[in-house]
Design a protein around this motif. Structure first.
Motif, PDB file in Angstrom:
ATOM      1  N   LEU A 257      68.640  60.498  47.215  1.00  0.00           N
ATOM      2  CA  LEU A 257      68.119  59.377  46.428  1.00  0.00           C
ATOM      3  C   LEU A 257      69.129  58.947  45.385  1.00  0.00           C
ATOM      4  CD1 LEU A 257      64.351  60.263  45.971  1.00  0.00           C
ATOM      5  CD2 LEU A 257      65.271  58.184  46.961  1.00  0.00           C
ATOM      6  N   GLU A 258      69.716  59.927  44.725  1.00  0.00           N
ATOM      7  CA  GLU A 258      70.705  59.571  43.703  1.00  0.00           C
ATOM      8  C   GLU A 258      71.867  58.815  44.320  1.00  0.00           C
ATOM      9  OE1 GLU A 258      71.634  63.290  41.921  1.00  0.00           O
ATOM     10  OE2 GLU A 258      69.730  63.405  40.839  1.00  0.00           O
ATOM     11  N   GLU A 259      72.239  59.224  45.545  1.00  0.00           N
ATOM     12  CA  GLU A 259      73.358  58.552  46.209  1.00  0.00           C
ATOM     13  C   GLU A 259      73.018  57.129  46.616  1.00  0.00           C
ATOM     14  OE1 GLU A 259      74.143  61.110  49.456  1.00  0.00           O
ATOM     15  OE2 GLU A 259      75.328  62.536  48.276  1.00  0.00           O
ATOM     16  N   ARG A 260      71.715  56.840  46.715  1.00  0.00           N
ATOM     17  CA  ARG A 260      71.326  55.521  47.200  1.00  0.00           C
ATOM     18  C   ARG A 260      70.680  54.675  46.126  1.00  0.00           C
ATOM     19  NH1 ARG A 260      71.430  59.021  50.997  1.00  0.00           N
ATOM     20  NH2 ARG A 260      71.787  58.531  53.195  1.00  0.00           N
ATOM     21  N   GLY A 261      71.088  54.894  44.919  1.00  0.00           N
ATOM     22  CA  GLY A 261      70.556  54.064  43.848  1.00  0.00           C
ATOM     23  C   GLY A 261      69.114  54.361  43.497  1.00  0.00           C
ATOM     24  N   GLY A 262      68.633  55.554  43.828  1.00  0.00           N
ATOM     25  CA  GLY A 262      67.309  55.979  43.371  1.00  0.00           C
ATOM     26  C   GLY A 262      66.142  55.545  44.226  1.00  0.00           C
ATOM     27  N   GLY A 347      75.356  47.043  48.113  1.00  0.00           N
ATOM     28  CA  GLY A 347      75.424  48.262  48.914  1.00  0.00           C
ATOM     29  C   GLY A 347      74.061  48.880  49.131  1.00  0.00           C
ATOM     30  N   MET A 348      73.087  48.034  49.439  1.00  0.00           N
ATOM     31  CA  MET A 348      71.730  48.524  49.741  1.00  0.00           C
ATOM     32  C   MET A 348      71.365  48.134  51.157  1.00  0.00           C
ATOM     33  SD  MET A 348      69.424  47.111  46.642  1.00  0.00           S
ATOM     34  CE  MET A 348      67.941  48.034  47.019  1.00  0.00           C
ATOM     35  N   SER A 349      70.264  48.694  51.638  1.00  0.00           N
ATOM     36  CA  SER A 349      69.770  48.229  52.930  1.00  0.00           C
ATOM     37  C   SER A 349      69.131  46.863  52.717  1.00  0.00           C
ATOM     38  CB  SER A 349      68.734  49.205  53.479  1.00  0.00           C
ATOM     39  OG  SER A 349      67.541  49.123  52.755  1.00  0.00           O
ATOM     40  N   ALA A 353      66.815  45.418  49.669  1.00  0.00           N
ATOM     41  CA  ALA A 353      67.365  44.299  48.911  1.00  0.00           C
ATOM     42  C   ALA A 353      66.337  43.185  48.852  1.00  0.00           C
ATOM     43  CB  ALA A 353      68.644  43.806  49.591  1.00  0.00           C
ATOM     44  N   LYS A 354      65.730  42.925  49.993  1.00  0.00           N
ATOM     45  CA  LYS A 354      64.738  41.849  50.051  1.00  0.00           C
ATOM     46  C   LYS A 354      63.560  42.164  49.130  1.00  0.00           C
ATOM     47  CE  LYS A 354      62.281  38.965  53.344  1.00  0.00           C
ATOM     48  NZ  LYS A 354      61.913  38.772  54.739  1.00  0.00           N
ATOM     49  N   GLU A 355      63.110  43.418  49.139  1.00  0.00           N
ATOM     50  CA  GLU A 355      61.974  43.802  48.280  1.00  0.00           C
ATOM     51  C   GLU A 355      62.294  43.596  46.810  1.00  0.00           C
ATOM     52  OE1 GLU A 355      58.948  44.458  49.136  1.00  0.00           O
ATOM     53  OE2 GLU A 355      59.427  44.320  51.263  1.00  0.00           O
TER      54      GLU A 355
END
Lengths: 386, 243
Positions: A257-262, A347-349, A353-355
């Motif tokens: 989670l930390e690696e993916r912006g929480g 750098g998100m899915s 990003a849409k949400e």
């Protein structure tokens, strides 16, 4: 049906198996015959039918006897069929199950489906007429001479026989397996009935059941895969198992989670966790039920469900509303962004990003421009430039 | 006092039944173990047997895939088979989403999953895929199954597809594309209704617009492109797919 001859079912030299299908019934024209349940084999030269229960009972007809074939679609309670129109039997035909027939066609009923593929292959073989160019031991000697036939084509016969034995084994195994399965299901059914009866008792008592009993009951339901009849919760949610799982997840997911912006979507979590486990995987429901308990167990992660139904796991320390402020800045810098563009930038899915952009819109920070070119977000100037 | 006596009796009854269930559960576990020792292979290797198994479970009200902790999963290994398949399905859909907007035919999904599993993996049938997908729905990612012309489209994004959208998808399945005129002719809709549905599909990336088609614009479904020509998943796409 008088065009068929008895056969050993072994392929001749040069004859190749094209396709086979179980669960086929033969009919003499419109009349049922005793060839009720068998394996139908198509080779380059013949159409062969072998009884599923009695493998000695095997008949074949040369493809050269076929005039044309038709498909008959399935109906209610009726299997799909292929109708095979045949030339009259030749005078030197080998003996078969019927001496005469008033029909010039037979029907193949596909009780276990497979007719589409079979029809296709049969059509091909009839068109290509490979039997004309590949000679085989033409005299298909049956009964007494079958031994001579075998000596002629040793290698292939040996392989065929092994396959034959394997098929017999498999068939036997399958019918045994089905029998055992039915017996097992009977017992499982008793368990379901018992659980319903207990559930009724619980309803009658209206909450006089101890917590301990509830926990036990739920875990029994979980083991059997029975839906909780009392609360109709999905399959024993909130059991000890799910509590333990929730704690495990908190440990496993902290770093990712930390690696993916929480923040991660539940499908991402599902893949991550199961890929890591390799064995004894979690069911989707296990994951959801465990995640539902995260908050109440005061763990450092939580489950969040967006308006769209998308489910995510967030670090408690993660504040999506703050991220929205950052998103607004990003969008303002670029003038406008689509979910795709934003996702690449940050750098998100795309999903998350849409949400985030939708949440920003909900909070009034962004406006949408919805056109066929896609959904684009702009800073909400109505708000800022009042 | 009589009240209390009744309460007590009530408790005892439930306790009795729970004890009975516990005992029967143990017995069942043993039966299942026996079954597994003889026929576990059958489940793993035989797609038809799996269908029978699932149908029987459904008939008696049991879901063998509800939990990895259930007996069925633990002893027959049914769970691992389907849960792993779920992971593979998610990855394929993710990799191809930018191409087809999150709609893919069951055939193409089947092909791609088989490719990903490699030569030595167990056989996986379309029925298996459908069951795995039904379980994935609960993850909230928008997994859904849309019947079209004898097969299915698998949706893997949380886009709202109502009856109107579905029926247009079914119409488009025949040729891979559809036009406003065709919708008006087949479904007897007003132009505006047809246009709204098509625009929604365009926005979701599930349809592509060909304005250079002779006559009127054609709306193509990339999900159906592989019916025309098959494409590999590129290495970039594969990287996208892994979280």
């Amino acid at each position: 049906m008088d065009r068929f001859s008895w056969t050993t079912g072994l392929l001749e030299l040069g004859e190749t198996l094209v396709v086979q299908q179980r669960g086929v019934r033969l009919s003499d024209g419109e009349e049922k015959v005793k060839f009720d349940s068998g394996v139908l084999l198509l080779s380059t030269h013949r159409l062969i039918w072998r009884d599923q229960k009695n493998h000695e009972c095997c008949i074949a007809v040369p493809l050269s006897q076929i005039v044309f074939i038709e498909e008959q679609a399935a109906g209610i309670g009726k299997s799909a069929k292929i109708v095979v129109h045949l030339h009259p039997a030749s005078s030197n035909k080998e003996p078969g199950p019927f001496q005469s027939s008033k029909y010039s066609y037979i029907k193949l009923s596909f009780k276990e489906h497979g007719q589409i593929e079979f029809y296709r292959r049969l059509s091909e073989e009839i068109t290509q007429r490979r039997w004309e160019s590949i000679p085989t031991g033409q005299a298909m000697q049956v009964n007494k001479d079958s031994k001579a036939g075998r000596i002629r084509a040793v290698g292939i016969v040996g392989i065929e026989r092994k396959l034959e034995e394997k098929r017999k084994e498999t068939d036997k195994n399958i019918s045994e397996a089905f029998e055992d399965l039915s017996k097992l299901m009977e017992k499982a059914k008793e368990m379901v009935e018992l659980s319903k009866s207990i559930a009724n008792k619980i309803k009658e008592k209206q909450g006089d059941i101890t917590e301990d009993e509830t926990i036990r009951f739920k875990s029994y339901l979980l083991s059997m895969g029975i839906a909780n009849p009392v609360t109709r919760e999905t399959y024993g949610s909130g059991t000890q198992y799910h509590m333990q799982l929730a704690k495990q997840l908190a440990g496993i997911l902290q770093t990712p989670l930390e690696e993916r912006g929480g923040i991660m979507s539940l499908t991402e979590v599902y893949c991550l966790v199961n890929r890591a486990r390799g064995l004894e995987l979690l069911s989707p429901e296990d994951l959801v039920n465990a995640c539902k308990m995260l908050e109440s167990l005061k763990l450092p992660l939580r489950l969040r469900i967006f308006d769209s139904g998308v489910m995510v796991i967030e670090l408690q320390s993660h504040n999506e509303e703050e991220m929205v402020a950052a998103a607004l800045e990003t969008v303002s810098e670029k003038g406008s962004l689509t979910a795709d563009e934003f996702a690449k930038l940050v750098g998100m899915s795309v999903l998350l990003a849409k949400e985030r952009l939708l949440l920003a819109e909900k909070m009034g920070h962004l406006c949408r421009d919805d056109s066929v070119e896609g959904l684009r977000f702009y800073p909400n100037l109505f708000l800022t430039q009042s | 006092l009589p009240q209390a006596k009744y309460k007590e009796r009530g408790t005892v009854l439930a306790e009795d039944q729970l004890a009975q269930m516990s005992k029967q559960l143990d017995m069942f576990r043993t039966n299942l173990e026996e079954f597994a020792s003889k026929h576990k292979q059958e489940i793993r290797k035989n797609p038809e047997f799996r269908v029978q198994f699932q149908d029987m479970c459904a008939t008696i009200g049991v879901d063998p895939l509800a939990s990895g902790k259930g007996f069925w999963s633990e002893m027959l290994g049914v769970g691992d088979f389907y849960y792993e398949l779920g992971v593979q399905i998610i990855e394929v859909c993710l990799a191809l989403k930018h191409r087809n907007g999150g709609l893919i035919t069951l055939e193409e999904l089947h092909q791609q999953v088989l490719k990903g599993r490699g030569k030595f993996a167990q056989d996986v049938s379309q029925d298996d895929l459908l069951r795995a997908i039904k379980k994935l729905k609960v993850l909230g990612n928008g997994f859904g199954i849309i019947p079209v012309g004898g097969t299915f489209l698998v949706q893997s994004v949380p886009a709202e597809l109502n009856m109107d959208h579905t029926v247009v998808l079914q119409l488009a399945e025949k040729k891979g594309f559809v036009t406003v005129s065709e919708i008006r002719a087949s479904l007897k809709w007003e132009t505006e209704r047809a246009r709204q549905v098509l625009e929604h599909l365009l926005k979701e990336g599930m349809a592509w617009l060909d304005t250079q088609a002779p006559g009127e614009p054609q709306y193509w479904l990339p999900a159906l492109f592989t019916e025309l020509y098959s494409q590999e998943i590129t290495p970039e796409e594969a990287k996208e797919a892994i979280p």
